[in-house]
Structures are given as structure tokens and as C-alpha cells.
Motif scaffolding. Structure first.
Motif, PDB file in Angstrom:
ATOM      1  N   GLU A  71       0.822  -1.203   0.000  1.00  0.00           N
ATOM      2  CA  GLU A  71       0.000   0.000   0.000  1.00  0.00           C
ATOM      3  C   GLU A  71       0.867   1.268   0.000  1.00  0.00           C
ATOM      4  O   GLU A  71       0.584   2.230  -0.723  1.00  0.00           O
ATOM      5  N   ALA A  72       1.939   1.269   0.784  1.00  0.00           N
ATOM      6  CA  ALA A  72       2.833   2.425   0.828  1.00  0.00           C
ATOM      7  C   ALA A  72       3.485   2.656  -0.533  1.00  0.00           C
ATOM      8  O   ALA A  72       3.607   3.807  -0.981  1.00  0.00           O
ATOM      9  N   ALA A  73       3.889   1.591  -1.190  1.00  0.00           N
ATOM     10  CA  ALA A  73       4.486   1.725  -2.525  1.00  0.00           C
ATOM     11  C   ALA A  73       3.471   2.311  -3.504  1.00  0.00           C
ATOM     12  O   ALA A  73       3.812   3.166  -4.329  1.00  0.00           O
ATOM     13  N   MET A  74       2.239   1.867  -3.391  1.00  0.00           N
ATOM     14  CA  MET A  74       1.183   2.377  -4.275  1.00  0.00           C
ATOM     15  C   MET A  74       0.890   3.843  -4.000  1.00  0.00           C
ATOM     16  O   MET A  74       0.647   4.618  -4.932  1.00  0.00           O
ATOM     17  N   GLU A  75       0.928   4.242  -2.740  1.00  0.00           N
ATOM     18  CA  GLU A  75       0.638   5.635  -2.383  1.00  0.00           C
ATOM     19  C   GLU A  75       1.682   6.592  -2.957  1.00  0.00           C
ATOM     20  O   GLU A  75       1.368   7.745  -3.263  1.00  0.00           O
ATOM     21  N   HIS A  76       2.906   6.119  -3.115  1.00  0.00           N
ATOM     22  CA  HIS A  76       3.975   6.965  -3.658  1.00  0.00           C
ATOM     23  C   HIS A  76       3.864   7.142  -5.172  1.00  0.00           C
ATOM     24  O   HIS A  76       4.518   8.012  -5.739  1.00  0.00           O
ATOM     25  N   ALA A  77       3.071   6.313  -5.823  1.00  0.00           N
ATOM     26  CA  ALA A  77       2.910   6.415  -7.277  1.00  0.00           C
ATOM     27  C   ALA A  77       1.958   7.576  -7.594  1.00  0.00           C
ATOM     28  O   ALA A  77       0.957   7.775  -6.917  1.00  0.00           O
ATOM     29  N   GLY A  78       2.270   8.320  -8.636  1.00  0.00           N
ATOM     30  CA  GLY A  78       1.472   9.493  -8.952  1.00  0.00           C
ATOM     31  C   GLY A  78       0.300   9.257  -9.882  1.00  0.00           C
ATOM     32  O   GLY A  78      -0.601  10.081  -9.958  1.00  0.00           O
ATOM     33  N   THR A  79       0.302   8.140 -10.574  1.00  0.00           N
ATOM     34  CA  THR A  79      -0.746   7.871 -11.559  1.00  0.00           C
ATOM     35  C   THR A  79      -1.360   6.504 -11.289  1.00  0.00           C
ATOM     36  O   THR A  79      -0.752   5.664 -10.622  1.00  0.00           O
ATOM     37  N   PRO A  80      -2.551   6.264 -11.853  1.00  0.00           N
ATOM     38  CA  PRO A  80      -3.122   4.917 -11.718  1.00  0.00           C
ATOM     39  C   PRO A  80      -2.215   3.829 -12.297  1.00  0.00           C
ATOM     40  O   PRO A  80      -2.070   2.760 -11.712  1.00  0.00           O
ATOM     41  N   GLU A  81      -1.566   4.121 -13.431  1.00  0.00           N
ATOM     42  CA  GLU A  81      -0.633   3.148 -14.010  1.00  0.00           C
ATOM     43  C   GLU A  81       0.538   2.907 -13.072  1.00  0.00           C
ATOM     44  O   GLU A  81       1.003   1.782 -12.914  1.00  0.00           O
ATOM     45  N   GLY A  82       1.011   3.976 -12.450  1.00  0.00           N
ATOM     46  CA  GLY A  82       2.095   3.852 -11.482  1.00  0.00           C
ATOM     47  C   GLY A  82       1.688   3.013 -10.286  1.00  0.00           C
ATOM     48  O   GLY A  82       2.489   2.252  -9.736  1.00  0.00           O
ATOM     49  N   LYS A  83       0.427   3.128  -9.879  1.00  0.00           N
ATOM     50  CA  LYS A  83      -0.080   2.323  -8.759  1.00  0.00           C
ATOM     51  C   LYS A  83      -0.117   0.842  -9.142  1.00  0.00           C
ATOM     52  O   LYS A  83       0.239  -0.019  -8.341  1.00  0.00           O
ATOM     53  N   VAL A  84      -0.542   0.559 -10.376  1.00  0.00           N
ATOM     54  CA  VAL A  84      -0.548  -0.834 -10.846  1.00  0.00           C
ATOM     55  C   VAL A  84       0.874  -1.373 -10.851  1.00  0.00           C
ATOM     56  O   VAL A  84       1.139  -2.482 -10.367  1.00  0.00           O
ATOM     57  N   GLU A  85       1.803  -0.590 -11.383  1.00  0.00           N
ATOM     58  CA  GLU A  85       3.196  -1.037 -11.415  1.00  0.00           C
ATOM     59  C   GLU A  85       3.736  -1.260 -10.005  1.00  0.00           C
ATOM     60  O   GLU A  85       4.402  -2.270  -9.742  1.00  0.00           O
TER      61      GLU A  85
END
Length: 184
Positions: A71-85
Motif C-alpha cells: 500500500e505504501a508503494a502504491m501511495e507513492h505512485a502518482g498515476t493509476p498506471e504507477g499504482k498498478v506497477e
């Protein structure tokens, strides 16, 4: 006294992780736990009534930590694609973690219904994390896509565990497949 019991319980869980990670579920025995912790075998039973109870405790302790890292890694992503990655990559990074190796060993064993349900619920929590990102990508069926995405992650985990390919190459391929799949 309570602090001592908490420390002993933690030592038993650490020993269980090591046993599961190194030798699989067959290695998780009360005599082995006793030997690793310096406790008498009968003392181990004061903390856990069965192997299944040890497994349930590991799930209760380790899955939330693992999920928080994802979850923390996903929160640091700026875009939905970044969250998937981030969702895919963080899970694959955790493959080398002792907690993950223990969970894999646990999952491969015959568990009682309570332990199996805890594992299912924890995996459901992982899948739920990615649904919002898939909704933001305007995926038509975000829950189904999330479940299929987790299937890609699970397959990548198995490839990494086999050691046949470079883990980074597996992660890159899984991310590429995941992103192409969720974009349609």
C-alpha cells in the motif's frame, strides 16, 4: 511477566518463519520450535495449541505488514498506471523476504478451515487495494481485472521462486503484461 511472554511468543514466530522458509511445512514441528528457541517442548504448547495456531498467528502478524508495504508503494505512485506497477513490483520484491517464503510454505500445506480463511481474506485485501486504481483507469470490470492482475503476480512469484529467470526480467514482464491488460 507479560513482556517476557510477548518476547517468547515473538521468538517462537521468528523460529516458525525460519523453519517454514528453510524446510517447508514439514519442518514446522513443536520439537523444532522448542530447539530453536531454547524452550521445553511443553512450553511451546503454552503459547500455541497446534501447528495451525502457529500458522494463524503468522498470518495475523505478517500479512498486514506485507500489505502495508504494498500500500505504501502504491501511495507513492502518482498515476493509476504507477499504482498498478507499484502493486506488482512490490509484491515481487517481497518474494525474497522470509515472511513471504513462510507464507508460501503455509499456503502449500494442508491447513484447517480457520487458517485457510485468514489467508483468503488477506489475499482479498491485496486485491481490494488495486481496485481503485483500476477504476481510475476506467476499467469496465475493476474487481475482475484486479483478481486477474493478482493471477499475473502469483504466476510471476512462482517463476521467481523457481529461479529459472532473472527476477528483474520476470518483474518487468509481469508489469508490462499487467499494464497492457488493464489498459485494454
Amino acid at each position: 511477566m507479560a513482556e517476557h511472554r510477548t518476547m517468547q511468543r515473538g521468538a517462537l514466530l521468528d523460529a516458525a518463519r525460519t523453519l517454514l522458509s528453510d524446510g517447508g511445512t514439514e519442518a514446522l514441528t513443536f520439537p523444532a520450535l522448542a530447539e530453536r528457541t531454547g524452550l521445553a517442548r511443553s512450553s511451546v504448547y503454552e503459547y500455541f495449541r497446534s501447528r495451525a495456531a502457529v500458522v494463524e498467528e503468522l498470518c495475523a502478524v505478517d500479512f498486514p505488514v506485507w500489505a502495508a508495504e504494498i500500500e505504501a508503494a502504491m501511495e507513492h505512485a502518482g498515476t493509476p498506471e504507477g499504482k498498478v506497477e507499484a502493486y506488482v513490483r512490490r509484491q515481487l520484491v517481497l518474494v525474497g523476504d522470509q515472511r513471504h517464503r513462510a507464507v508460501v510454505a503455509i499456503s502449500a500445506s494442508e491447513l484447517d478451515a480457520g487458517a485457510r480463511e485468514k489467508i483468503r481474506a488477506a489475499h482479498g485485501g491485496l486485491v481490494a487495494m488495486i481496485v481503485a486504481a483500476l477504476e481510475a483507469l476506467r476499467h469496465e470490470q475493476p474487481l475482475m481485472a484486479a483478481m486477474l492482475l493478482q493471477g499475473v503476480v502469483d504466476a510471476a512469484v512462482r517463476r521467481i521462486e523457481l529461479g529459472a529467470e532473472d527476477p528483474r526480467a520476470v518483474a518487468d514482464a509481469a508489469v508490462a503484461m499487467a499494464l497492457r491488460g488493464v489498459r485494454g
